[in-house]
Design a protein around this motif. Structure first.
Motif, mmCIF file in Angstrom:
data_model
loop_
_atom_site.group_PDB
_atom_site.id
_atom_site.type_symbol
_atom_site.label_atom_id
_atom_site.label_comp_id
_atom_site.label_asym_id
_atom_site.label_seq_id
_atom_site.Cartn_x
_atom_site.Cartn_y
_atom_site.Cartn_z
ATOM 1 N N LYS A 5 -29.731 26.603 -8.666
ATOM 2 C CA LYS A 5 -28.886 25.696 -8.159
ATOM 3 C C LYS A 5 -29.615 24.670 -7.336
ATOM 4 C CE LYS A 5 -25.854 25.826 -3.920
ATOM 5 N NZ LYS A 5 -26.887 25.344 -2.846
ATOM 6 N N ASN A 6 -30.552 25.106 -6.774
ATOM 7 C CA ASN A 6 -31.584 24.139 -5.868
ATOM 8 C C ASN A 6 -32.320 23.114 -6.856
ATOM 9 O OD1 ASN A 6 -30.476 25.265 -3.665
ATOM 10 N ND2 ASN A 6 -32.417 26.210 -2.919
ATOM 11 N N HIS A 57 -29.944 28.837 1.946
ATOM 12 C CA HIS A 57 -29.035 27.902 1.339
ATOM 13 C C HIS A 57 -29.038 26.443 1.924
ATOM 14 C CE1 HIS A 57 -27.876 30.523 -1.962
ATOM 15 N NE2 HIS A 57 -28.068 31.509 -1.073
ATOM 16 N N GLN A 85 -37.581 27.579 0.059
ATOM 17 C CA GLN A 85 -36.554 28.411 -0.517
ATOM 18 C C GLN A 85 -36.798 29.299 -1.660
ATOM 19 O OE1 GLN A 85 -34.012 24.806 -0.935
ATOM 20 N NE2 GLN A 85 -32.919 25.239 0.939
ATOM 21 N N ILE A 131 -37.345 22.889 -1.313
ATOM 22 C CA ILE A 131 -37.020 24.018 -2.278
ATOM 23 C C ILE A 131 -38.221 24.896 -2.542
ATOM 24 C CG2 ILE A 131 -36.461 24.013 -4.684
ATOM 25 C CD1 ILE A 131 -35.208 21.163 -4.634
ATOM 26 N N ASN A 166 -29.958 20.597 -8.112
ATOM 27 C CA ASN A 166 -29.619 19.863 -7.276
ATOM 28 C C ASN A 166 -30.793 18.512 -6.731
ATOM 29 O OD1 ASN A 166 -27.026 20.869 -6.764
ATOM 30 N ND2 ASN A 166 -27.393 22.063 -5.127
ATOM 31 N N TYR A 167 -31.829 19.123 -6.807
ATOM 32 C CA TYR A 167 -32.875 18.364 -6.730
ATOM 33 C C TYR A 167 -33.070 17.113 -7.800
ATOM 34 C CZ TYR A 167 -37.920 16.819 -6.792
ATOM 35 O OH TYR A 167 -39.109 16.173 -6.959
ATOM 36 N N LEU A 169 -30.228 31.230 -6.420
ATOM 37 C CA LEU A 169 -30.493 29.917 -5.689
ATOM 38 C C LEU A 169 -31.541 28.983 -6.215
ATOM 39 C CD1 LEU A 169 -30.926 29.319 -2.602
ATOM 40 C CD2 LEU A 169 -33.049 30.916 -2.487
#
Length: 358
Positions: free
Chosen positions: A278-279, A175, A259, A256, A282-283, A275
């Motif tokens: 969310k990522n 995270h 991840q 990302i 956010n990107y 995950l």
């Protein structure tokens, strides 16, 4: 033979006979990749050679065919240095690129442990290696240890107030990555196991360190030493810091992808989905802030990715549609959508409803 018996290369500056060094097992191999670091590498080398420790150390300098006079600076600095026998310097005649050069330098390691310091950074604590070896020797269930680092901005010639490095959050390194490479020390045998398991992925990423931290997190224990031992030099254009926004966003997207790759490997389906969504959201949000004129490109790239939840697609659509013209109104509209009884509806119906609101 020295250490584990590997032959010293032709380009090495290490002179066993002239140094009178006793042949003992090497405890720590320090890898130092460099490219065009003539202005900084002397400080980087000095930080390693100034280490006060009770064991043998080798410094592996891997010069990736630097276009400047890095080689001259290194040889001149080491010429009369009392610890020049610590150093194995190699200049590649053909550029390998950063990832492959790093892999090459790690493969040269003969020590029980590996530490990292790139040619434009440096260690500020002369007891860094001793402290970390002492911890790993006393805690065999830990595979990696790291500390904090100060930030020195080359452009302003000033230190930042904040530092790099912090304890790993409860959510884990997938995270958020709190580990700074130049502060780390890891067990070589575990690193070899990592390279065996992840051989196919080594050159797939734009960074070589973060995948290692994730693997170590899930396959051993990681310890954070809450003290400052090093200085990370912030350059305008470096492996993780770019002036060009597109290059920075490409680097962020690569993070990302790392991840997502390891999330699928180590997390259950529910946590993996959280995950991933969310990522990716956010990107896009960062892209909207940093590169609003081209946000539609990021939006189009993300919205087609498999596994995006309807809610994530709605949030992406809202932000792209309104951008920052009605930023305070965005979340109000999102709440209206999320409060509606949509869980039983198909994804395309959800998106149609969102489109109708704008």
């Amino acid at each position: 033979q020295i250490g584990y018996g590997k032959k010293i290369t032709k380009n090495s500056l290490m002179d066993k006979e002239s140094s009178g060094m006793v042949e003992k097992e090497i405890a720590v191999s320090v890898t130092m990749i460099t490219y065009g670091h003539a202005a900084y590498i002397e400080e980087a080398i000095n930080g390693v050679l100034n280490q006060e420790c009770t064991f043998n150390v080798e410094l592996i300098i891997a010069d990736d065919n630097s276009p400047d006079n890095t080689e001259e600076v290194v040889r001149k600095f080491l010429k009369d240095h009392p610890r020049k026998h610590w150093v194995r310097y190699t200049k590649h005649r053909v550029n390998k690129n950063m990832i492959n050069n790093s892999l090459w330098s790690f493969n040269q390691a003969r020590g029980k442990y590996i530490a990292i310091c790139e040619g434009d950074d440096y260690w500020s604590d002369p007891f860094k290696l001793q402290k970390q070896v002492d911890f790993l020797e006393g805690n065999p269930d830990y595979g990696l240890v790291y500390t904090k680092a100060r930030i020195y901005e080359e452009k302003t010639q000033k230190f930042w107030k904040r530092t790099l490095g912090s304890a790993i959050s409860q959510k884990g390194v997938l995270h958020a990555n709190p580990i700074t490479a130049l502060t780390t020390m890891m067990r070589t045998d575990l690193y070899r196991l990592y390279t065996t398991e992840e051989k196919k992925m080594h050159t797939a990423w734009a960074m070589g360190d973060y995948p290692k931290w994730i693997w170590f997190y899930y396959n051993s224990k990681i310890h954070f030493m809450n003290e400052t031992t090093a200085v990370w030099r912030k350059l305008e254009n470096s492996a993780s810091n770019f002036v060009d926004i597109k290059k920075q966003m490409d680097f962020n997207y690569n993070t990302i992808k790392i991840q997502i790759h390891y999330g699928k490997k180590y997390l259950d389906d529910h946590e993996y989905s959280k995950l991933k969504n969310k990522n990716l959201f956010n990107y896009y949000y960062i892209a909207l802030i940093r590169d609003p004129a081209n946000s539609i490109q990021y939006y189009n790239e993300i919205k087609e990715i498999e596994g995006l939840q309807p809610i994530t697609k709605i949030k992406l659509f809202v932000l792209e549609k309104l951008k920052f013209k009605h930023i305070n109104f965005i979340w109000f509209k999102i709440k209206r959508i999320l409060k509606a009884p949509l869980l039983g509806k198909k994804e395309n119906q959800v998106l149609k409803l969102a489109e109708s609101l704008f």
